[in-house]
Design an enzyme around this catalytic site. Sequence first.
Site, PDB file in Angstrom:
ATOM      1  N   LYS A   1     -22.896 -12.147  66.426  1.00 15.48           N
ATOM      2  CA  LYS A   1     -24.429 -11.628  66.927  1.00 15.48           C
ATOM      3  C   LYS A   1     -24.974 -10.650  66.054  1.00 15.48           C
ATOM      4  O   LYS A   1     -24.340  -9.844  65.128  1.00 15.48           O
ATOM      5  CB  LYS A   1     -23.885 -10.938  68.359  1.00 15.48           C
ATOM      6  CG  LYS A   1     -23.414 -11.730  69.340  1.00 15.48           C
ATOM      7  CD  LYS A   1     -23.325 -10.973  70.586  1.00 15.48           C
ATOM      8  CE  LYS A   1     -22.865 -12.014  71.632  1.00 15.48           C
ATOM      9  NZ  LYS A   1     -22.636 -11.034  73.010  1.00 15.48           N
TER      10      LYS A   1
ATOM     11  N   TYR B   1      -9.267  -5.496  77.113  1.00 15.40           N
ATOM     12  CA  TYR B   1      -8.115  -6.161  76.924  1.00 15.40           C
ATOM     13  C   TYR B   1      -6.873  -5.680  77.053  1.00 15.40           C
ATOM     14  O   TYR B   1      -5.808  -6.177  77.409  1.00 15.40           O
ATOM     15  CB  TYR B   1      -8.059  -7.057  75.464  1.00 15.40           C
ATOM     16  CG  TYR B   1      -9.334  -8.071  75.531  1.00 15.40           C
ATOM     17  CD1 TYR B   1      -9.212  -9.336  76.093  1.00 15.40           C
ATOM     18  CD2 TYR B   1     -10.348  -7.832  74.537  1.00 15.40           C
ATOM     19  CE1 TYR B   1     -10.217 -10.145  76.179  1.00 15.40           C
ATOM     20  CE2 TYR B   1     -11.483  -8.661  74.381  1.00 15.40           C
ATOM     21  CZ  TYR B   1     -11.405 -10.044  75.291  1.00 15.40           C
ATOM     22  OH  TYR B   1     -12.466 -10.813  75.241  1.00 15.40           O
TER      23      TYR B   1
ATOM     24  N   HIS C   1     -15.025 -19.311  75.896  1.00 14.30           N
ATOM     25  CA  HIS C   1     -14.563 -17.911  75.717  1.00 14.30           C
ATOM     26  C   HIS C   1     -13.208 -17.648  75.974  1.00 14.30           C
ATOM     27  O   HIS C   1     -12.487 -16.557  75.780  1.00 14.30           O
ATOM     28  CB  HIS C   1     -15.697 -17.051  76.593  1.00 14.30           C
ATOM     29  CG  HIS C   1     -16.223 -15.831  75.674  1.00 14.30           C
ATOM     30  ND1 HIS C   1     -17.163 -16.328  74.715  1.00 14.30           N
ATOM     31  CD2 HIS C   1     -16.159 -14.530  76.021  1.00 14.30           C
ATOM     32  CE1 HIS C   1     -17.489 -14.976  74.296  1.00 14.30           C
ATOM     33  NE2 HIS C   1     -17.029 -13.992  74.853  1.00 14.30           N
TER      34      HIS C   1
ATOM     35  N   ARG D   1     -16.590 -17.115  68.551  1.00 14.02           N
ATOM     36  CA  ARG D   1     -17.412 -17.640  69.652  1.00 14.02           C
ATOM     37  C   ARG D   1     -17.823 -18.840  69.526  1.00 14.02           C
ATOM     38  O   ARG D   1     -17.797 -19.552  68.326  1.00 14.02           O
ATOM     39  CB  ARG D   1     -18.877 -16.713  69.922  1.00 14.02           C
ATOM     40  CG  ARG D   1     -18.451 -15.204  70.039  1.00 14.02           C
ATOM     41  CD  ARG D   1     -19.716 -14.426  69.910  1.00 14.02           C
ATOM     42  NE  ARG D   1     -19.718 -12.808  70.005  1.00 14.02           N
ATOM     43  CZ  ARG D   1     -19.563 -11.908  69.053  1.00 14.02           C
ATOM     44  NH1 ARG D   1     -19.484 -12.562  67.755  1.00 14.02           N
ATOM     45  NH2 ARG D   1     -19.440 -10.886  69.481  1.00 14.02           N
TER      46      ARG D   1
ATOM     47  N   HIS E   1     -16.629  -7.210  67.582  1.00 12.77           N
ATOM     48  CA  HIS E   1     -17.452  -6.321  68.678  1.00 12.77           C
ATOM     49  C   HIS E   1     -17.788  -4.961  67.895  1.00 12.77           C
ATOM     50  O   HIS E   1     -17.303  -4.144  66.759  1.00 12.77           O
ATOM     51  CB  HIS E   1     -16.269  -5.811  69.614  1.00 12.77           C
ATOM     52  CG  HIS E   1     -16.077  -6.675  70.298  1.00 12.77           C
ATOM     53  ND1 HIS E   1     -14.778  -6.680  71.226  1.00 12.77           N
ATOM     54  CD2 HIS E   1     -16.656  -7.777  70.828  1.00 12.77           C
ATOM     55  CE1 HIS E   1     -14.693  -7.665  72.042  1.00 12.77           C
ATOM     56  NE2 HIS E   1     -15.753  -8.414  71.981  1.00 12.77           N
TER      57      HIS E   1
ATOM     58  N   ARG F   1     -11.199 -17.280  73.233  1.00 19.67           N
ATOM     59  CA  ARG F   1     -11.357 -15.890  72.756  1.00 19.67           C
ATOM     60  C   ARG F   1     -10.637 -14.721  73.404  1.00 19.67           C
ATOM     61  O   ARG F   1      -9.921 -13.832  72.845  1.00 19.67           O
ATOM     62  CB  ARG F   1     -12.810 -15.600  72.664  1.00 19.67           C
ATOM     63  CG  ARG F   1     -13.330 -14.363  72.117  1.00 19.67           C
ATOM     64  CD  ARG F   1     -14.931 -14.534  71.991  1.00 19.67           C
ATOM     65  NE  ARG F   1     -15.459 -13.241  71.768  1.00 19.67           N
ATOM     66  CZ  ARG F   1     -15.644 -12.537  70.432  1.00 19.67           C
ATOM     67  NH1 ARG F   1     -15.150 -13.380  69.337  1.00 19.67           N
ATOM     68  NH2 ARG F   1     -16.423 -11.479  70.163  1.00 19.67           N
TER      69      ARG F   1
END
Length: 297
Positions: free
Chosen positions: A172, A278, A243, A148, A269, A246
């Site tokens: 995150k 994806y 992004h 990110r 994730h 990414r």
Amino acid sequence: MSPSEALSQFKSYIQLEKNYSKHTVREYESDLLDFFAFLQSEGIKSLHEVEYIHARLYVTKLYDESLARTSISRKISAIRSFFKYGNREFGLNESAFRSLYHPKKEERLPHFFYEKELQQLFEATEDDSHMSLRNRAILELLYATGMRVSELTSLEESDIDMRIGILRVMGKGRKERYIPFGQFAQDALEHYMDVARSKLMKQSKHTFVFTNMRGQPLTPRGVRYILTDIVKKASLHTKIYPHMLRHTFATHLLNNGADLRTVQELLGHSHLSSTQIYTHVTKDHLRKTYMNAHPRA
């Protein structure tokens, strides 16, 4: 207790105990201030007066303002978290927002670059100026790792192990993960660090890898500006945001045979469902390739 006092305590809680990022804390604060303004306009003076009907009216107002479903869902989450905390700490009634359903997410496939487009971007950073060396390192690293933009700008020298080609990022929720990177990214990064970084930093002293023209640590906004400039130089008629690289990273890995669990781990994730979007992109890619290449398609 006033809403502002309750908000102040809630912010401390999600910062210190929940380890939410600064960006998430700002978004939650903005969402709650917007909700408090709505309550004031409805004549609700105390948070203890909030009922389900007020929650429904507020969400109706958000739809009337044509907000994206993802934005509405985030606001519901922020307010629900606040009232859950408020129930435990101040005895607030949390049932009003707990009963609300999140709006169904819009099915939007992530945008990504094809390999020919990426090559044009890399070619746009091929001169030997200090800025171009930095920009190429940014582009190579974002594509090589799928990190990110906030992870890129917080990257420090000690986070990179050039010897084995691995870097450490803090994702995150303050979750640490390690990502490998290839020779192209390593060459670009070493060239930038050896030749350009000290020149760009001037008299500044910090350990962040990427710096702006004034020698200060690069910000996510600065990265967006850099990528937009690269697209202009490459003469691509498309918008770019960090992004997208990414998305491109994940899509190209899956197109070339990587398994979903590995891609999930590399992206950081928490849930496989976040990575599964994806697979829709790769199916779409396979179908287009088939339709263009098969004689009887």
